[in-house]
Design a protein around this motif. Structure first.
Motif, PDB file in Angstrom:
ATOM      1  N   LEU A   1       0.791  -1.221   0.000  1.00 54.23           N
ATOM      2  CA  LEU A   1       0.000   0.000   0.000  1.00 54.23           C
ATOM      3  C   LEU A   1       0.830   1.282   0.000  1.00 54.23           C
ATOM      4  CD1 LEU A   1      -2.710  -0.917   2.661  1.00 54.23           C
ATOM      5  CD2 LEU A   1      -2.822  -1.173   0.200  1.00 54.23           C
ATOM      6  N   ASN A   2       0.545   2.165  -0.945  1.00 56.43           N
ATOM      7  CA  ASN A   2       0.999   3.537  -0.833  1.00 56.43           C
ATOM      8  C   ASN A   2      -0.200   4.323  -0.286  1.00 56.43           C
ATOM      9  OD1 ASN A   2      -0.713   4.424  -3.033  1.00 56.43           O
ATOM     10  ND2 ASN A   2       0.784   3.560  -4.443  1.00 56.43           N
ATOM     11  N   ALA A   3      -0.101   5.604  -0.166  1.00 58.02           N
ATOM     12  CA  ALA A   3      -1.176   6.393   0.449  1.00 58.02           C
ATOM     13  C   ALA A   3      -2.490   6.248  -0.311  1.00 58.02           C
ATOM     14  CB  ALA A   3      -0.769   7.863   0.533  1.00 58.02           C
ATOM     15  N   PHE A   4      -2.434   6.298  -1.636  1.00 57.04           N
ATOM     16  CA  PHE A   4      -3.660   6.188  -2.423  1.00 57.04           C
ATOM     17  C   PHE A   4      -4.293   4.811  -2.248  1.00 57.04           C
ATOM     18  CE2 PHE A   4      -5.903   5.027  -6.313  1.00 57.04           C
ATOM     19  CZ  PHE A   4      -6.887   6.003  -6.305  1.00 57.04           C
ATOM     20  N   ASP A   5      -3.493   3.753  -2.306  1.00 54.90           N
ATOM     21  CA  ASP A   5      -4.014   2.405  -2.128  1.00 54.90           C
ATOM     22  C   ASP A   5      -4.639   2.234  -0.746  1.00 54.90           C
ATOM     23  OD1 ASP A   5      -3.076   1.617  -4.665  1.00 54.90           O
ATOM     24  OD2 ASP A   5      -1.118   1.107  -3.843  1.00 54.90           O
ATOM     25  N   PHE A   6      -4.038   2.854   0.265  1.00 53.50           N
ATOM     26  CA  PHE A   6      -4.566   2.780   1.622  1.00 53.50           C
ATOM     27  C   PHE A   6      -5.951   3.410   1.692  1.00 53.50           C
ATOM     28  CE2 PHE A   6      -4.962   4.653   5.908  1.00 53.50           C
ATOM     29  CZ  PHE A   6      -4.942   3.476   6.649  1.00 53.50           C
ATOM     30  N   VAL A   7      -6.111   4.569   1.072  1.00 54.10           N
ATOM     31  CA  VAL A   7      -7.408   5.253   1.071  1.00 54.10           C
ATOM     32  C   VAL A   7      -8.455   4.391   0.376  1.00 54.10           C
ATOM     33  CG1 VAL A   7      -8.662   7.246   0.132  1.00 54.10           C
ATOM     34  CG2 VAL A   7      -6.452   7.565   1.255  1.00 54.10           C
TER      35      VAL A   7
ATOM     36  N   THR B   1      -4.060   3.971 -11.110  1.00 48.92           N
ATOM     37  CA  THR B   1      -2.769   3.268 -11.232  1.00 48.92           C
ATOM     38  C   THR B   1      -2.341   3.152 -12.685  1.00 48.92           C
ATOM     39  OG1 THR B   1      -3.876   1.115 -11.109  1.00 48.92           O
ATOM     40  CG2 THR B   1      -2.974   1.994  -9.064  1.00 48.92           C
ATOM     41  N   ALA B   2      -3.292   2.960 -13.606  1.00 49.44           N
ATOM     42  CA  ALA B   2      -2.947   2.912 -15.026  1.00 49.44           C
ATOM     43  C   ALA B   2      -2.395   4.262 -15.480  1.00 49.44           C
ATOM     44  CB  ALA B   2      -4.169   2.522 -15.854  1.00 49.44           C
ATOM     45  N   ALA B   3      -3.018   5.345 -15.034  1.00 53.28           N
ATOM     46  CA  ALA B   3      -2.539   6.687 -15.393  1.00 53.28           C
ATOM     47  C   ALA B   3      -1.167   6.953 -14.777  1.00 53.28           C
ATOM     48  CB  ALA B   3      -3.541   7.744 -14.939  1.00 53.28           C
ATOM     49  N   SER B   4      -0.933   6.452 -13.577  1.00 49.58           N
ATOM     50  CA  SER B   4       0.361   6.691 -12.935  1.00 49.58           C
ATOM     51  C   SER B   4       1.485   5.947 -13.650  1.00 49.58           C
ATOM     52  CB  SER B   4       0.322   6.321 -11.451  1.00 49.58           C
ATOM     53  OG  SER B   4       0.268   4.935 -11.266  1.00 49.58           O
ATOM     54  N   VAL B   5       1.162   4.827 -14.292  1.00 48.32           N
ATOM     55  CA  VAL B   5       2.164   4.089 -15.068  1.00 48.32           C
ATOM     56  C   VAL B   5       2.460   4.821 -16.379  1.00 48.32           C
ATOM     57  CG1 VAL B   5       2.548   1.962 -16.376  1.00 48.32           C
ATOM     58  CG2 VAL B   5       1.635   1.851 -14.052  1.00 48.32           C
ATOM     59  N   ARG B   6       1.433   5.393 -16.986  1.00 51.12           N
ATOM     60  CA  ARG B   6       1.593   6.035 -18.298  1.00 51.12           C
ATOM     61  C   ARG B   6       2.126   7.465 -18.224  1.00 51.12           C
ATOM     62  NH1 ARG B   6      -2.339   2.488 -18.676  1.00 51.12           N
ATOM     63  NH2 ARG B   6      -2.612   1.187 -20.499  1.00 51.12           N
TER      64      ARG B   6
END
Length: 164
Positions: free
Chosen positions: A46-52, A90-95
């Motif tokens: 988990l990073n912060a976004f995944d935790f939320v 997460t897809a946008a963060s990869v691209r």
């Protein structure tokens, strides 16, 4: 007509219990299916976004199970939407690197060439004891035997031994 001897807060009748017995397994099974379809990234460290998102999913599941005013289908749509949003982010963060920098923190260097970096440790709220634990986890007795220690984006510590 016989009155209920238990206060309503303790027991509101069999229909409420029956609803939970039916809805909880259905909602749980649907959530497991949604998470399996969404891929391994949804369940990664988990990073912060995944935790939320994880907290929101848990809260939504609890609402589906316990709220009489929330229909199962409405709750499942909410769960699916949360997982879809997590997938899209997460897809946008990869691209897109810039988007990734907004969503995720950068790893922080806490120790370099055996010397603890006090300012970085204070900023990250990491103690010397935690650095020492990372050293032991890397198989060395003392932090001065390490090349570097990083606080990763998921909150874990990575220790690199000298000569690696």
């Amino acid at each position: 007509m016989q009155s209920n001897p238990l206060p309503e807060a303790l027991f509101d009748g069999r229909s409420g219990v029956l609803r939970v017995l039916i809805i909880a397994p259905a909602a749980y099974a649907a959530l497991v299916l949604i998470l399996r379809v969404s891929g391994k990234r949804t369940l990664s460290k988990l990073n912060a976004f995944d935790f939320v998102i994880t907290i929101a999913i848990g809260s939504t599941l609890a609402s589906i199970i316990t709220s009489k005013s929330l229909a199962l289908v409405e709750g499942l749509v909410a769960l699916g939407l949360l997982v879809a949003m997590q997938f899209l982010v997460t897809a946008a963060s990869v691209r897109f690197g810039g988007f990734n920098r907004v969503i995720k923190a950068e790893p922080a260097l806490l120790l370099r060439d055996g010397r603890m970096l006090a300012r970085a440790m204070r900023r990250a709220r990491i103690t010397a004891g935690e650095i020492e634990a990372a050293a032991r986890g890397a198989g060395v007795e003392r932090p001065n035997q390490l090349k570097a220690v990083f606080l990763e984006t998921d909150g874990s510590l990575t220790a690199l031994r000298r000569g690696t």
